[in-house]
Design a protein around this motif. Structure first.
Motif, PDB file in Angstrom:
ATOM      1  N   ARG A 226      -0.709   1.278   1.117  1.00 28.27           N
ATOM      2  CA  ARG A 226      -1.071   1.928  -0.138  1.00 28.27           C
ATOM      3  C   ARG A 226      -2.589   2.112  -0.279  1.00 28.27           C
ATOM      4  O   ARG A 226      -3.078   2.386  -1.382  1.00 28.27           O
ATOM      5  CB  ARG A 226      -0.538   1.117  -1.330  1.00 28.27           C
ATOM      6  N   LEU A 227      -3.347   1.972   0.809  1.00 26.31           N
ATOM      7  CA  LEU A 227      -4.801   2.124   0.724  1.00 26.31           C
ATOM      8  C   LEU A 227      -5.219   3.531   0.320  1.00 26.31           C
ATOM      9  O   LEU A 227      -6.305   3.724  -0.241  1.00 26.31           O
ATOM     10  CB  LEU A 227      -5.457   1.756   2.059  1.00 26.31           C
ATOM     11  N   SER A 228      -4.369   4.508   0.590  1.00 27.49           N
ATOM     12  CA  SER A 228      -4.709   5.882   0.210  1.00 27.49           C
ATOM     13  C   SER A 228      -4.882   6.004  -1.300  1.00 27.49           C
ATOM     14  O   SER A 228      -5.627   6.871  -1.782  1.00 27.49           O
ATOM     15  CB  SER A 228      -3.639   6.855   0.696  1.00 27.49           C
ATOM     16  N   TRP A 229      -4.188   5.144  -2.078  1.00 28.70           N
ATOM     17  CA  TRP A 229      -4.359   5.161  -3.530  1.00 28.70           C
ATOM     18  C   TRP A 229      -5.784   4.782  -3.912  1.00 28.70           C
ATOM     19  O   TRP A 229      -6.367   5.367  -4.831  1.00 28.70           O
ATOM     20  CB  TRP A 229      -3.363   4.205  -4.195  1.00 28.70           C
ATOM     21  N   ASP A 230      -6.353   3.795  -3.210  1.00 31.87           N
ATOM     22  CA  ASP A 230      -7.740   3.406  -3.483  1.00 31.87           C
ATOM     23  C   ASP A 230      -8.676   4.575  -3.233  1.00 31.87           C
ATOM     24  O   ASP A 230      -9.633   4.804  -3.979  1.00 31.87           O
ATOM     25  CB  ASP A 230      -8.143   2.221  -2.606  1.00 31.87           C
ATOM     26  N   HIS A 231      -8.391   5.329  -2.163  1.00 29.51           N
ATOM     27  CA  HIS A 231      -9.223   6.492  -1.845  1.00 29.51           C
ATOM     28  C   HIS A 231      -9.069   7.571  -2.919  1.00 29.51           C
ATOM     29  O   HIS A 231     -10.052   8.219  -3.317  1.00 29.51           O
ATOM     30  CB  HIS A 231      -8.834   7.053  -0.474  1.00 29.51           C
ATOM     31  N   THR A 232      -7.845   7.763  -3.374  1.00 25.34           N
ATOM     32  CA  THR A 232      -7.595   8.750  -4.436  1.00 25.34           C
ATOM     33  C   THR A 232      -8.326   8.367  -5.715  1.00 25.34           C
ATOM     34  O   THR A 232      -8.927   9.211  -6.389  1.00 25.34           O
ATOM     35  CB  THR A 232      -6.087   8.860  -4.705  1.00 25.34           C
ATOM     36  N   HIS A 233      -8.288   7.087  -6.060  1.00 20.89           N
ATOM     37  CA  HIS A 233      -8.984   6.618  -7.262  1.00 20.89           C
ATOM     38  C   HIS A 233     -10.492   6.810  -7.134  1.00 20.89           C
ATOM     39  O   HIS A 233     -11.160   7.214  -8.095  1.00 20.89           O
ATOM     40  CB  HIS A 233      -8.665   5.142  -7.498  1.00 20.89           C
ATOM     41  N   ALA A 234     -11.034   6.524  -5.955  1.00 20.31           N
ATOM     42  CA  ALA A 234     -12.478   6.702  -5.743  1.00 20.31           C
ATOM     43  C   ALA A 234     -12.859   8.170  -5.892  1.00 20.31           C
ATOM     44  O   ALA A 234     -13.875   8.507  -6.517  1.00 20.31           O
ATOM     45  CB  ALA A 234     -12.873   6.186  -4.358  1.00 20.31           C
TER      46      ALA A 234
END
Length: 460
Positions: free
Chosen positions: A341-349
C-alpha cells in the motif's frame, strides 16, 4: 457572593436542536460540540445560542451528523481559559514516527524467539532470508538501525587502512550520519556533487577515483549511492543510471553500496522490482522502520562472505541483539501488509504538492514533477517566510483560521534548511488527515501572500 453553575444533563441529548452534535465535556459543567471541535459551558440557554450560531449551522450543513470526524484522529488540549479544544495533529516530519498497528503488535507478540547473537532466532533468520531473496542477494543481516547498517557496510567494504569512499554531497551518509565512517571507521570520504534528480556525473566520478599509484593518496575502495535520494526530495534514481554506474564501477573494480532506506518506495515509483534496481550493487541496506512503518530494524544484504565479515563489524558496534525476533516479526508483517500500500503514501504526497501548486504562490512553492515518492519539499522565499517560521505557523492554530475553516489542525513539519521545509507522508496518515492538511496549507499560503499584498498597498 453566589456563583451560578449548570451541570451537563444527558436528557439534553434528546433535544431536537442538540441532536447530532452535542456530547459530554471534560467536566461536569462542560459540553462538547463534535462539529465545531470545541468545548462549551454547560447550560441550556448557552447551548441553544451556540446551536443557532451561523458558524455552527454552516458546519452542520457541510458535514452532517453522519460524517463527523473520526475522534481517534483528534487530541484534546486545554486553553488558558480552561476550555478543551480538539486538535487534529498530523505529523509529517518523517515516516519513522509511525506507530505499529494492532495486527503488527500481534505478530510481534506471537513471534518465535531465540538468541540472535548465536544466530538462533528463527524469526530474524526468516526476515534476513526474505530480504535477501527480495533483492536477489546471497545473504542478509538484521541490525538495529539504518545508520548502523550503512556504517557496517562501509567498514566491511573498507577492511584495510587508507581506504576512501566516494559519496554524493547531498547523501544521508555525507550529511546526516555525523561523519561516522571517519569518526568510527577511520575511512576517508570524498564527495561528488549530486544533481537535482539525486544522481551524479559519472564523468566526475571517474575523475575522483584514486588508485595506489601515489602513496600520498588514500585508495578509492567504495562508491555509495542512495535510492530513493531523500535530501533532493525522495527522488527515485532511474534504473538505467544505476546500470551505467554499475558498468563504470565494474570497469574500475570498485564495489557499489546502495543506501536503500526506502528502496521499496523507489520500486513502487519506478515500477521495477527492488532486485532490478540494485542489480549492480554489491551491498544494500533496507530499513523496516521508515516507509514500511515497523518500530525498528534494518537489513543488510550481500554475498555470504560479505555478510560473515559484516557480523564482526556489527558486534564491535554493539549491534548484536538477543531475542530480536519481535522486531523482525514487525518487519516481516510490514513486507506483507505495508509494502503493497506504499502507493497510497505517494498519492497523499502528490495531493499535498498539488494543493500548494494550485495557490500559484510566490512565497511558498513546490516542484510537483519532483514528487516521486512520499516526500514533499516546500520552498520558502525567505522574505515573507523562512523554513523555521513556516514550521512554527503550521504547528499552531489562530482564532481566525479556526473560525474560517471550522476545524483546528496542527501540521508538524521539518525545516531541513533555511528555505526548505520537508513533509513526509506515511502509513499513519489517513485521507482525512490529507484533506485537513491541504486546507491548512492553502490557508497559511494565502496568509503569506496577503502579507505582500498589504505591503504593496501601504507602499502605494
Amino acid at each position: 457572593m453566589r456563583v451560578y453553575s449548570q451541570k451537563f444533563r444527558k436528557e439534553w441529548l434528546q433535544v431536537r436542536e442538540f441532536q447530532g452534535w452535542l456530547a459530554e465535556g471534560s467536566a461536569a459543567d462542560r459540553a462538547r460540540c463534535t462539529v465545531c471541535h470545541k468545548e462549551l459551558l454547560a447550560g441550556k440557554s448557552e447551548l441553544l445560542k451556540h446551536a443557532r450560531g451561523k458558524k455552527h449551522r454552516t458546519l452542520v450543513a457541510r458535514t452532517g451528523p453522519s460524517t463527523l470526524p473520526d475522534q481517534s484522529c483528534l487530541s484534546s488540549v486545554v486553553d488558558e481559559d480552561g476550555l478543551t479544544h480538539e486538535l487534529r495533529i498530523v505529523d509529517l516530519r518523517t515516516d519513522s514516527v509511525t506507530q505499529p498497528s494492532r495486527e503488527m503488535k500481534k505478530a510481534m507478540m506471537e513471534a518465535q524467539l531465540g538468541d540472535d547473537v548465536f544466530s538462533e532466532d528463527p524469526t530474524v533468520r526468516a526476515l534476513e532470508g526474505r530480504v535477501a531473496e527480495l533483492l536477489e542477494k546471497e545473504a542478509g543481516l538484521f541490525v538495529p538501525t539504518g545508520t548502523m547498517a550503512n556504517l557496517i557496510c562501509v567498514m566491511t567494504h573498507c577492511w584495510g587502512r587508507g581506504s576512501e569512499v566516494i559519496v554524493g554531497d547531498q547523501s544521508h551518509l555525507h550529511l546526516w550520519a555525523q561523519g561516522g565512517m571517519a569518526q568510527i571507521g577511520s575511512v576517508h570520504h570524498r564527495s561528488v556533487r549530486n544533481l537535482p534528480d539525486g544522481t551524479f556525473s559519472l564523468t566526475e566520478l571517474r575523475g575522483l577515483v584514486r588508485g595506489d599509484q601515489d602513496p600520498q593518496w588514500p585508495h578509492t575502495t567504495l562508491v555509495c549511492v542512495e535510492n530513493p535520494h531523500h535530501t533532493t526530495g525522495g527522488k527515485a534514481i532511474p534504473v538505467h543510471w544505476m546500470d551505467e554506474l554499475g558498468v563504470l564501477c565494474s570497469e574500475l573494480s570498485i564495489p557499489i553500496h546502495c543506501d536503500g532506506a526506502r528502496l521499496i518506495n523507489a520500486s513502487v515509483a519506478l515500477g521495477a522490482s527492488p532486485a532490478r534496481i540494485v542489480q549492480a550493487c554489491d551491498s544494500v541496506t533496507l530499513c523496516m522502520d521508515k516507509g514500511l512503518s515497523a518500530p525498528m530494524g534494518s537489513v543488510i544484504v550481500g554475498t555470504k562472505e560479505f555478510i560473515s565479515r559484516a557480523v564482526r563489524v556489527r558486534k564491535v558496534l554493539g549491534g548484536g541483539l538477543h531475542q530480536a525476533g519481535m522486531m523482525a516479526a514487525a518487519g516481516l508483517w510490514a513486507l506483507d501488509h505495508v509494502a503493497p500500500r506504499l502507493s497510497w503514501d505517494h498519492t497523499h504526497a502528490r495531493a499535498l504538492a498539488q494543493s500548494v501548486c494550485e495557490e500559484h504562490s510566490s512565497a511558498i512553492t513546490v516542484d510537483l514533477k519532483g514528487v516521486h515518492t512520499n516526500v514533499v519539499l516546500l520552498h520558502c522565499d525567505n522574505i515573507r517566510v523562512n523554513a523555521k517560521k513556516l514550521c512554527q505557523r503550521l504547528a499552531c492554530v489562530t482564532d481566525a483560521e479556526s473560525e474560517e475553516l471550522g476545524e483546528q489542525t496542527v501540521v508538524m513539519a521539518l525545516a531541513i534548511s533555511d528555505t526548505t521545509v520537508r513533509l513526509v507522508t506515511h502509513g499513519d496518515v489517513r485521507k482525512e488527515d490529507v484533506r485537513a492538511t491541504v486546507r491548512k496549507l492553502k490557508y497559511v499560503i494565502r496568509e503569506y501572500d496577503n502579507m505582500m499584498y498589504l505591503e504593496y498597498k501601504i507602499s502605494v
